[in-house]
Scaffold this motif. Structure first.
Motif, short mmCIF file in Angstrom:
data_model
loop_
_atom_site.label_atom_id
_atom_site.label_comp_id
_atom_site.label_asym_id
_atom_site.label_seq_id
_atom_site.Cartn_x
_atom_site.Cartn_y
_atom_site.Cartn_z
N LYS A 68 40.28 30.34 38.80
CA LYS A 68 39.67 31.25 39.76
C LYS A 68 40.57 32.44 40.05
O LYS A 68 41.78 32.29 40.24
CB LYS A 68 39.37 30.49 41.06
N PHE A 69 39.99 33.63 40.04
CA PHE A 69 40.73 34.86 40.30
C PHE A 69 39.89 35.73 41.24
O PHE A 69 38.86 36.28 40.84
CB PHE A 69 41.01 35.60 38.99
N ASP A 70 40.32 35.83 42.49
CA ASP A 70 39.58 36.61 43.48
C ASP A 70 40.57 37.47 44.26
O ASP A 70 41.22 37.01 45.21
CB ASP A 70 38.83 35.69 44.44
N PRO A 71 40.76 38.74 43.88
CA PRO A 71 41.74 39.60 44.55
C PRO A 71 41.47 39.77 46.04
O PRO A 71 42.38 40.14 46.80
CB PRO A 71 41.60 40.93 43.81
N HIS A 72 40.25 39.54 46.48
CA HIS A 72 39.90 39.76 47.89
C HIS A 72 39.88 38.47 48.70
O HIS A 72 39.44 38.46 49.86
CB HIS A 72 38.52 40.44 47.98
N GLN A 73 40.39 37.40 48.11
CA GLN A 73 40.41 36.11 48.82
C GLN A 73 41.37 36.19 50.00
O GLN A 73 42.54 36.57 49.85
CB GLN A 73 40.86 35.00 47.87
#
Length: 456
Positions: free
Chosen positions: A7-12
């Motif tokens: 999982k890659f979510d810069p806005h997490q």
């Protein structure tokens, strides 16, 4: 079939606020430096701050020192690059605890606290001794040329400096006369109203100040050369009077204290000198270091001399003084042919001096000397140079002298090639001395850090 990616979510968003202490491994160099600085006596740094607490809040000197030492350890001495690293680099951000001093603040801190580095250097040297790193049975002395913050093409002869000075004086006088004339005309036209007729002469004055500073440096060099030549003449006369015989060779001529027309000075950094290196000529300084068997720098300095003849005595004295502070003294001293002179060898023959092994000729000739080792007692009528040459031809002398390169030249290689000391950032001899002491101090810190990592 879908790709299987993590999982890659810069806005997490994070559920808990990040902890700076979790950002670095426990054995990281930054943590080691932070621990060392927290145990140093930082009173010399605090003298520039008001103990009353009045005025604007300053950045913590302990934090600034941590950042500066780490920057030099990793070869990032530029204040602008340090300021950028405080944003981009995790280790810098951890050391500064999120503080972000700008590059001017960093440069000012370094410049203002250069004179405080001497006691810090000795404290780090003591830490190295306590770790068993300062083995001074053998110390090696050498010098290396480092470029100044100035270009070769900024050198001007005395003749050209004088001509430029006269031209600038005439230019300033002409500008001031035009200003006075313009003021009179505007007073007649506008009365007390302000006018814009006064030309700016600050630039001309600044150029004139640079030229006069360069000329003053040339005059100081001429006076020093005359004094040294006068001392040499007196020493020659004394030796001839004691021996009752005239010395062979041409008698030195007295040197005038007047500056020669072709003498050169640098307009950017008048205290730097044109230095010859294996790669050609550079505008720079001569950095000196005395190094222990474990490659710990026990003494360092920067001089303007292009050769090393005059550096043996002051560097030995400095090394002895520093080692005395930590309860040590040098046993044997290794130095190349650049330090060999009859006077230097006589100085090293004094009671209590380190046992010297000073090459009497260039290293490649020294290594290629196939003469057999001398036998029997040393003749009494030999000069100091002949005694040293005989000493270095013995099996023990050859074995000891071979250690010189791996002790001191390796240190210069680590500082210049690995950590990229290609040019000093500051200008002026005193500031450059402090800057090289900072490079030397951080070299010792790196040795201490790696010693702890390997022994642990």
């Amino acid at each position: 079939m879908p790709y299987n990616f993590r999982k890659f979510d810069p806005h997490q968003l994070l559920l808990l606020p990040p902890n700076l202490d979790d950002w670095l491994p426990q054995q990281h160099l930054a943590r080691f430096l932070a621990d060392v600085v927290s145990n140093l006596d930082l009173k010399p740094l605090l003298r520039r701050y008001r103990p009353s607490g009045q005025g604007g809040a300053a950045f913590s000197p302990e934090m600034m020192l941590r950042v500066l030492l780490y920057a030099y350890c990793v070869g990032v001495p530029s204040s602008r690059k340090i300021a950028q690293a405080l944003i981009d680099d995790v280790a810098f951000r951890w050391l500064a605890a999120g503080n972000r001093p700008d590059f001017r603040t960093i440069a000012t801190f370094r410049r203002q606290h250069l004179k405080c580095l001497k006691p810090l250097f000795l404290q780090v040297l003591l830490l190295c001794k306590q770790a068993g790193l300062v083995k001074v049975g053998i110390v090696a002395l050498d010098g290396t040329k480092v470029a100044a913050n100035a270009a070769l093409d900024r050198n001007r002869t005395w003749e050209k400096l004088t001509a430029k000075e006269q031209a600038l004086l005439a230019e300033v006088e002409s500008m001031l006369k035009r200003a006075e004339s313009t003021d009179r005309d505007e007073d007649a036209r506008f009365g007390d109203d302000s006018g814009d007729g006064l030309p700016k002469v600050s630039t001309a004055h600044e150029r004139l100040a640079l030229i006069r500073r360069a000329k003053a440096e040339l005059e100081a060099q001429a006076r020093e050369a005359a004094r040294e030549q006068e001392d040499a003449l007196k020493e020659r006369e004394r030796e001839e009077k004691e021996s009752g015989k005239s010395k062979r060779g041409r008698k030195p001529k007295p040197v005038s204290a007047e500056v020669e027309a072709e003498a050169k000075a640098n307009l950017t950094d008048p205290e730097s000198r044109i230095m010859k290196t294996r790669k050609g000529y550079v505008q720079g300084y001569n950095a000196q270091a005395t190094v222990s068997e474990d490659q710990i720098i026990v003494a360092c300095d920067v001089v303007q001399d292009c050769n090393d003849f005059a550096q043996l005595k002051p560097m030995v004295e400095l090394a002895e003084a520093n080692l005395y502070e930590i309860g040590e003294e040098p046993g044997k001293l290794l130095a190349d042919a650049g330090y060999c002179s009859e006077n230097n060898l006589e100085y090293m023959a004094r009671p209590g001096a380190p046992d010297p092994y000073v090459a009497v000729k260039k290293d490649h000739k020294q290594r290629g000397d196939d003469e057999s080792a001398p036998r029997g007692r040393m003749p009494k009528n030999l000069t100091q140079r002949q005694r040293m040459e005989r000493k270095l031809r013995t099996k023990a002398g050859k074995a000891l002298y071979k250690l010189r390169g791996q002790i001191v030249e390796a240190v210069f290689g680590q500082i210049k090639d690995c950590r990229k000391l290609t040019r000093f950032l500051l200008r002026g001899l005193d500031k450059v001395k402090g800057e090289f002491e900072l490079w030397s101090l951080t070299h010792n810190l790196l040795k201490l850090y790696r010693h702890g990592a390997t022994s642990g």
